[in-house]
Scaffold this motif. Sequence first.
Motif, PDB file in Angstrom:
ATOM      1  N   ASN A  15       0.794  -1.219   0.000  1.00 20.17           N
ATOM      2  CA  ASN A  15       0.000   0.000   0.000  1.00 20.17           C
ATOM      3  C   ASN A  15       0.826   1.268   0.000  1.00 20.17           C
ATOM      4  OD1 ASN A  15      -2.867  -0.580  -0.154  1.00 20.17           O
ATOM      5  ND2 ASN A  15      -2.369  -1.934   1.561  1.00 20.17           N
ATOM      6  N   GLU A  16       2.048   1.183   0.565  1.00 26.66           N
ATOM      7  CA  GLU A  16       2.919   2.352   0.478  1.00 26.66           C
ATOM      8  C   GLU A  16       3.330   2.587  -0.967  1.00 26.66           C
ATOM      9  OE1 GLU A  16       6.100   2.031   3.279  1.00 26.66           O
ATOM     10  OE2 GLU A  16       4.810   2.703   4.928  1.00 26.66           O
ATOM     11  N   TYR A  60      -6.594   1.718  -1.936  1.00 29.48           N
ATOM     12  CA  TYR A  60      -6.130   0.759  -0.937  1.00 29.48           C
ATOM     13  C   TYR A  60      -6.274  -0.673  -1.459  1.00 29.48           C
ATOM     14  CZ  TYR A  60      -5.510  -1.478   3.571  1.00 29.48           C
ATOM     15  OH  TYR A  60      -5.056  -2.245   4.598  1.00 29.48           O
ATOM     16  N   ILE A  61      -5.190  -1.403  -1.384  1.00 28.61           N
ATOM     17  CA  ILE A  61      -5.224  -2.786  -1.852  1.00 28.61           C
ATOM     18  C   ILE A  61      -5.211  -3.696  -0.627  1.00 28.61           C
ATOM     19  CG2 ILE A  61      -4.056  -4.546  -3.229  1.00 28.61           C
ATOM     20  CD1 ILE A  61      -2.531  -2.071  -4.525  1.00 28.61           C
TER      21      ILE A  61
END
Lengths: 228, 228
Positions: A79-80, A89-90
């Motif tokens: 996600n970063e 967002y994964i």
Amino acid sequence: MQNAIDFMPFILTGALVTVQLALASVALAIVLGMLGATAKLSGSLALRSVAGVYTTVIRGIPDLVLMLLIFYGGQIAVNEIGHSLGLAYIEIDPFTAGTLTIGFIFGAYMTESFRGGILAVPRGEIEAGRAFGMSAVLVFRRITLPQMVRHALPSFGNNWLVLVKTTALVSVIGLQDMVFRAGQAGGSTRQPFTFYLVVALIYLLITAVSQVALSKAERRFNVGVRTE
Amino acid sequence: MDFTIILDNLPLYVQGLWITIQLVFLALCAGLVLAVPTALLLTSKNPLVWGLPYAYVYFFRGTPLLVQLFLIYHGMGQFETIRESFIWPIFREAYWCALIAFSLNTGAYTAEILRGAINQTPWGEIEAAKACGMRKVTRYRRIILPSAFRRALPAYGNEVIFMLHGSAVASIVTLVDILGAGRIVNARYFAPWEAYVTSGLFYLCLTFAIVYFFKLWERRWSAHLRTR
């Protein structure tokens, strides 16, 4: 007891998840193992060191630690990276995380099995293939691969049996495999022993079936070998 | 990476290290005590003698350690006779359950390693012992077991490492071992990388220490075979 039988379809659905997870992971492990073995046997020092660090570190750390690291740490890392690329967002689901982790871990073990298998192919046969004008790919497909399978199969089989048992750990990161479901069924019926025993027996069944299949495969790939 | 998290919680990890070492060491001792007689029974030709030990070894080698631990920790409470007996205080404690599960598990693997090593004893050694007039007990004590231990040592070293890595599941049943410390740190700061990489490094160091120790041990036990 009636209660326990009612839960069997629930447990068997979990057994299916376990088998799917094991098959998906072993596929990934085979790919990583081939890459690792090729890297370890390559002329490049950089490739050899990367593969060396991979196999040493993975085999030195418990699989559960790696699983938690990849599931929780991987989530953050993905996600970063995603955030800096402007993606939404994964969420990594437990099945994917489990497959990636187990495949990644067993890729290291497979690297060693495959490396041994490749080394067991007589050098002269590879040279003969080259002398016939076969390309490197063709030599691999016609000479190295069929013979390394024969040599690598016993240790591949061992790795597979260990891998099947390792899948039990994914219940910790919330995947609804049969161990996870046995916990739920055991909790609601107050018969945890019964359900964990059933799960243990299913593991024994999977192992037994695998052993039959592996010994058949071993016989199949040893057809060309004379035994006295 | 936030190193202050790691440094602040180092005492927690060291406590965890102590629990891991305790569990693994005690389980290995108990497992070894269990494995020697089991291996001897397994080498018998009488099915009535080897049947039961075989079933024990088959079950514990064929099922995941996590399931074995759950069978003991969650499962034993299902039986009223156990809950009301004097041994219940033992099965109520996660520490003792983990120790029992680990001991039975490593006992089974070690028995199988020893069985293989005993079966490989060169015939000549046994015949020579017989010719010298040794009784069966003396033969086992002086000839068969010492040479089997020597042959089993490399495989046993691997088993010790597997036990160390397997012991990480203790953290699932609330014990604060090395991974348990990592899980607490992750829960407190939500810093999976810092938390689990630290745990991983502790395990990695322990693994290297075990590998080194076994190398020394092997050198010592095979001193008479070395060329001078």
